[in-house]
Design a protein around this motif. Structure first.
Motif, PDB file in Angstrom:
ATOM      1  N   GLY B 350      45.709   5.989  -3.890  1.00  0.00           N
ATOM      2  CA  GLY B 350      46.487   6.917  -4.282  1.00  0.00           C
ATOM      3  C   GLY B 350      46.902   7.229  -2.663  1.00  0.00           C
ATOM      4  O   GLY B 350      46.555   6.486  -1.684  1.00  0.00           O
ATOM      5  N   GLY B 351      47.733   7.923  -2.232  1.00  0.00           N
ATOM      6  CA  GLY B 351      48.434   7.648  -0.388  1.00  0.00           C
ATOM      7  C   GLY B 351      47.162   9.222  -0.089  1.00  0.00           C
ATOM      8  O   GLY B 351      46.580  10.398  -0.239  1.00  0.00           O
ATOM      9  N   ASP B 352      48.536  10.349   1.138  1.00  0.00           N
ATOM     10  CA  ASP B 352      47.950  10.935   1.483  1.00  0.00           C
ATOM     11  C   ASP B 352      48.090  12.167   1.171  1.00  0.00           C
ATOM     12  O   ASP B 352      49.417  12.620   1.191  1.00  0.00           O
ATOM     13  CB  ASP B 352      48.140  10.910   2.968  1.00  0.00           C
ATOM     14  N   LYS B 353      47.055  13.093   0.526  1.00  0.00           N
ATOM     15  CA  LYS B 353      47.550  14.480  -0.285  1.00  0.00           C
ATOM     16  C   LYS B 353      48.414  15.200   0.425  1.00  0.00           C
ATOM     17  O   LYS B 353      49.151  16.074   0.298  1.00  0.00           O
ATOM     18  CB  LYS B 353      46.192  14.794  -0.760  1.00  0.00           C
ATOM     19  N   GLU B 354      47.435  16.020   1.831  1.00  0.00           N
ATOM     20  CA  GLU B 354      47.940  17.026   2.382  1.00  0.00           C
ATOM     21  C   GLU B 354      50.120  16.307   3.046  1.00  0.00           C
ATOM     22  O   GLU B 354      50.795  16.839   3.193  1.00  0.00           O
ATOM     23  CB  GLU B 354      47.685  16.727   3.794  1.00  0.00           C
ATOM     24  N   VAL B 355      50.130  15.002   3.563  1.00  0.00           N
ATOM     25  CA  VAL B 355      51.166  14.842   3.738  1.00  0.00           C
ATOM     26  C   VAL B 355      52.551  14.921   2.403  1.00  0.00           C
ATOM     27  O   VAL B 355      53.645  15.752   2.739  1.00  0.00           O
ATOM     28  CB  VAL B 355      51.390  13.277   3.696  1.00  0.00           C
ATOM     29  N   PHE B 356      51.369  14.766   1.010  1.00  0.00           N
ATOM     30  CA  PHE B 356      52.592  14.817  -0.449  1.00  0.00           C
ATOM     31  C   PHE B 356      52.893  16.217  -0.031  1.00  0.00           C
ATOM     32  O   PHE B 356      53.601  16.782  -0.718  1.00  0.00           O
ATOM     33  CB  PHE B 356      51.739  13.966  -1.098  1.00  0.00           C
ATOM     34  N   ALA B 357      51.858  17.422  -0.057  1.00  0.00           N
ATOM     35  CA  ALA B 357      51.475  18.339  -0.413  1.00  0.00           C
ATOM     36  C   ALA B 357      53.605  19.486   0.388  1.00  0.00           C
ATOM     37  O   ALA B 357      53.450  20.364   0.239  1.00  0.00           O
ATOM     38  CB  ALA B 357      50.903  19.163   0.058  1.00  0.00           C
ATOM     39  N   ARG B 358      53.306  18.857   2.172  1.00  0.00           N
ATOM     40  CA  ARG B 358      54.304  19.500   2.908  1.00  0.00           C
ATOM     41  C   ARG B 358      55.477  18.779   2.301  1.00  0.00           C
ATOM     42  O   ARG B 358      56.835  19.424   2.454  1.00  0.00           O
ATOM     43  CB  ARG B 358      54.064  18.432   4.187  1.00  0.00           C
ATOM     44  N   ALA B 359      55.956  17.847   1.314  1.00  0.00           N
ATOM     45  CA  ALA B 359      57.219  17.368   0.268  1.00  0.00           C
ATOM     46  C   ALA B 359      57.329  18.876  -0.551  1.00  0.00           C
ATOM     47  O   ALA B 359      58.750  18.594  -0.575  1.00  0.00           O
ATOM     48  CB  ALA B 359      57.120  16.037   0.118  1.00  0.00           C
ATOM     49  N   GLY B 360      56.622  19.370  -0.978  1.00  0.00           N
ATOM     50  CA  GLY B 360      57.165  20.695  -1.779  1.00  0.00           C
ATOM     51  C   GLY B 360      57.439  20.571  -3.186  1.00  0.00           C
ATOM     52  O   GLY B 360      57.998  21.026  -4.008  1.00  0.00           O
ATOM     53  N   TYR B 361      56.434  19.995  -4.226  1.00  0.00           N
ATOM     54  CA  TYR B 361      56.450  19.014  -4.982  1.00  0.00           C
ATOM     55  C   TYR B 361      55.913  20.410  -5.830  1.00  0.00           C
ATOM     56  O   TYR B 361      54.852  19.939  -6.217  1.00  0.00           O
ATOM     57  CB  TYR B 361      56.302  17.512  -6.133  1.00  0.00           C
ATOM     58  N   ALA B 362      56.229  20.951  -6.156  1.00  0.00           N
ATOM     59  CA  ALA B 362      55.986  22.513  -6.966  1.00  0.00           C
ATOM     60  C   ALA B 362      54.955  21.844  -7.865  1.00  0.00           C
ATOM     61  O   ALA B 362      53.723  22.782  -8.510  1.00  0.00           O
ATOM     62  CB  ALA B 362      56.239  23.772  -6.939  1.00  0.00           C
TER      63      ALA B 362
END
Lengths: 435, 435
Positions: B350-362
């Motif tokens: 996978g990729g960076d979880k922090e980066v992904f979290a900021r994209a807001g996919y609830a």
């Protein structure tokens, strides 16, 4: 969206036009699509790109690429081959055949088979003798797996389907079209019989004269979505809608043969109406799933999703040869009866030669037309499916020969290449009959 | 030609949008395309006809038919399966699985697997457990042979290809895009690396907000020929032409994950540039001809003949499952190594979880994105390919489960159905892991 399309596109929906004075033809070798680089590169350069929307797909020499990539340009339905094994076409190659000599009918010098193929923009050819592949060549954009647009060769597949349904009692050739399709009652097809549709003796008004901007071919093309529709277009929405607008031609001679593509669309409609299946489904059920075809075929669909029965079949060269071999073997192929022998007999017998002669096909003396097939009535009993720009499925029963050929000749009319290709086909048959 | 197309078409080229308040959904059973009679009849009645030109093909419930007949609506290139035998997927059906119960994440009542599939407009589903088919259903317009548009599931196939080329040293992930594609030097991709493209962290300006008429998605759609072009249109002629016009987004946070379909087209371009083959040719060479796929696949092409790498793959449910099984088996399938294990490892990590979290996919807490795959980072290591309207290829390595699902949900965003379908997939995995 700008969709200016050259007049040439209309040739797509027609087949053999009357003989015309051939213009100087471009050099076939120089038009090789690989050498010219059409659609090569990652991505292709703009001047090497072949598009539907700007009409480049129907300009020569782009056609040398586009005819082999039709489904990338036009939406199409698939004709499933099923899950069975591929039927083996045994190989017994005779590459010396390239040197077979013959005399063209146009007074030109003696040519060889190989020269005739090259000079007439051949994309692919498969010759079967007694069911074995004796000659097989692919050029330009073609490979054994590549599917090529068959143009009006499609009509003979559809005509054969129609005659099969007649043999099965599902379609009455003496019935009026309107009996099956009440929607056509008030059109020029109102009094026309199924047999007249199958033999193109309908007497309807439908000109394929591309030089006449008022010819029905233009409305037909817009209806099917092959040509752009002007803003606010409210005309027919499909080939079938168009057929409803076709008028009886008061000038038509009763029983006269007139090659009109719309008749094949009406036959396609009849076939769908009596089977409640699409033409593509039937081609799959009756032929592709039972004949061990090598690849799924496709058939182009119009703007309303109806198959283009008049010219939309897309298939491999070998699969076209398999269909021809099935016809040559009286309807048997792949170890089973595919169609009744009576159907093949009806087609081979041909139509009325007198009627055909009056249509003025100078390159086809003594021929006739039956069930969307062209019948030579020669001493070999040869008959053929024919499509614009050189598509041909030529069957010589006496010589036990089948020739499947795809081409992308610059001129639509087969009359241009007939004086070379018809004697060439016969020379191949004459050579093989002695083997 | 009138080509008014509803805004919904733009969803074609996007994937998971952010969560939105679900509108009242139509009754799934009442939208069954066979029951509704779409494209039935000989020919279908005008009000039962699904067309591209009038946009009806992308309206619900017509989509329940059109998603299963994409090639009849949009030109496409074929992905040849080759001549090899079909790879056998052994059957070990567990039809009791329909009763598997689970708790949706949206606070709704307990549901069964069967209820979840029906309520979410499932067209087809194949579940593999240890490589065997344990559950397989087809609804509406679908059959085992029918090919369905995969929408953005396509991206994961292309992303995998890209990572394979990285493993082979043909594509340097640290290199700048412009090193391979100088045409993009002055675009927003000028300073972007290959890795950033593969992980959608490019920082380019590209809005997929369909509510904004100035969003780049509209120009993109016109460029690719998915949307009508106004008279005299002189804008970009293809997805690639469009990519050259993409700007750097000054508001973009460096390294931020932003789901932008154009990135996949750029990856497709990179892949073509370094291999000098089309994406379709590579999918055929690398996967279809080697994996014993059941049918040729297809990939929709844009107005210039370039494959729509962002969402154009058309394939059978079982073949999608085969691809998933190959991933689950660390790149091995059909008795051979299809891709290196290192490629699968890279994706699964996978990729960076922090980066992904900021994209807001609830609906995707804890997930990340890598090589065009969505990675759950859960205790089973599940990851998925996802496409609008419910397309999914869900792989659960720990449970040895692969779920291939096609759907035609009325709302594009998977966020609408995730609260039901993601727990459902997990429940299936939890059930099978004990078997």
């Amino acid at each position: 969206m700008k969709r200016t399309i050259p007049a040439a596109i209309a040739a797509l929906i027609a087949s053999t036009a009357l003989a015309q004075a051939p213009a100087p033809a471009p050099d076939p070798a120089a038009s090789d699509p690989v050498a010219l680089g059409w659609m090569q590169g990652s991505p292709p350069a703009p001047d090497k790109t072949v598009r539907w929307a700007d009409g480049s797909f129907f300009k020569f020499p782009q056609t040398r690429w586009s005819f082999a990539h039709w489904n990338q340009l036009i939406p199409s339905s698939d004709i499933w081959r099923g899950e069975g094994r591929v039927s083996v076409l045994p190989r017994a190659e005779r590459n010396e055949m390239g040197g077979i000599k013959f005399q063209p009918a146009n007074g030109g010098p003696t040519m060889t088979w190989e020269q005739a193929l090259a000079a007439n923009y051949t994309d692919a050819v498969v010759v079967l003798h007694r069911g074995r592949i004796v000659y097989e060549k692919y050029h330009g954009a073609m490979s054994p797996q590549t599917r090529h647009i068959a143009m009006s060769v499609t009509k003979s597949f559809v005509g054969t389907l129609g005659e099969v349904l007649v043999a099965e009692g599902k379609l009455d050739p003496t019935a009026k079209v309107a009996q099956y399709i009440p929607e056509l009652k008030d059109s020029g097809y109102g009094e026309v019989t199924v047999r007249q549709v199958m033999d193109m003796t309908t007497g309807v008004k439908f000109s394929e004269n591309y030089g006449d901007q008022n010819a029905e071919i233009w409305t037909y093309s817009r209806a099917g979505g092959l040509l752009p529709r002007p803003a606010g277009y409210t005309g027919p929405q499909s080939f079938y809608d168009f057929a409803r607008t076709v008028q009886k031609d008061p000038a038509a001679v009763a029983g006269a043969f007139r090659y009109q593509t719309v008749n094949t669309d009406v036959l396609g409609w009849l076939i769908r109406r009596v089977t409640n299946k699409t033409v593509g489904e039937l081609l799959s059920e009756r032929f592709w799933t039972r004949m061990g075809m090598e690849r799924d075929a496709m058939i182009a669909v119009d703007a309303s999703g109806n198959e283009f029965a008049g010219g939309g079949l897309i298939l491999t060269t070998r699969d076209m040869a398999r269909f021809g071999e099935m016809m040559r073997k009286d309807g048997r192929f792949n170890g089973q009866a595919i169609i009744p022998k009576a159907v093949v007999d009806t087609i081979r017998k041909g139509g009325d030669k007198e009627v055909f002669a009056r249509a003025g096909y100078a390159t086809l003396p003594g021929w006739s037309y039956r069930d969307m097939w062209w019948v030579s009535n020669d001493d070999h009993g040869a008959y053929a499916a024919r499509g614009v720009h050189g598509q041909a499925l030529y069957i010589d029963p006496k010589a036990q020969v089948v020739i499947a050929r795809f081409a992308s000749a610059p001129q639509a009319a087969n009359a241009v290449t007939d004086p070379v290709m018809l004697p060439a086909y016969r020379a191949v048959a004459d050579y093989l009959i002695r083997r």
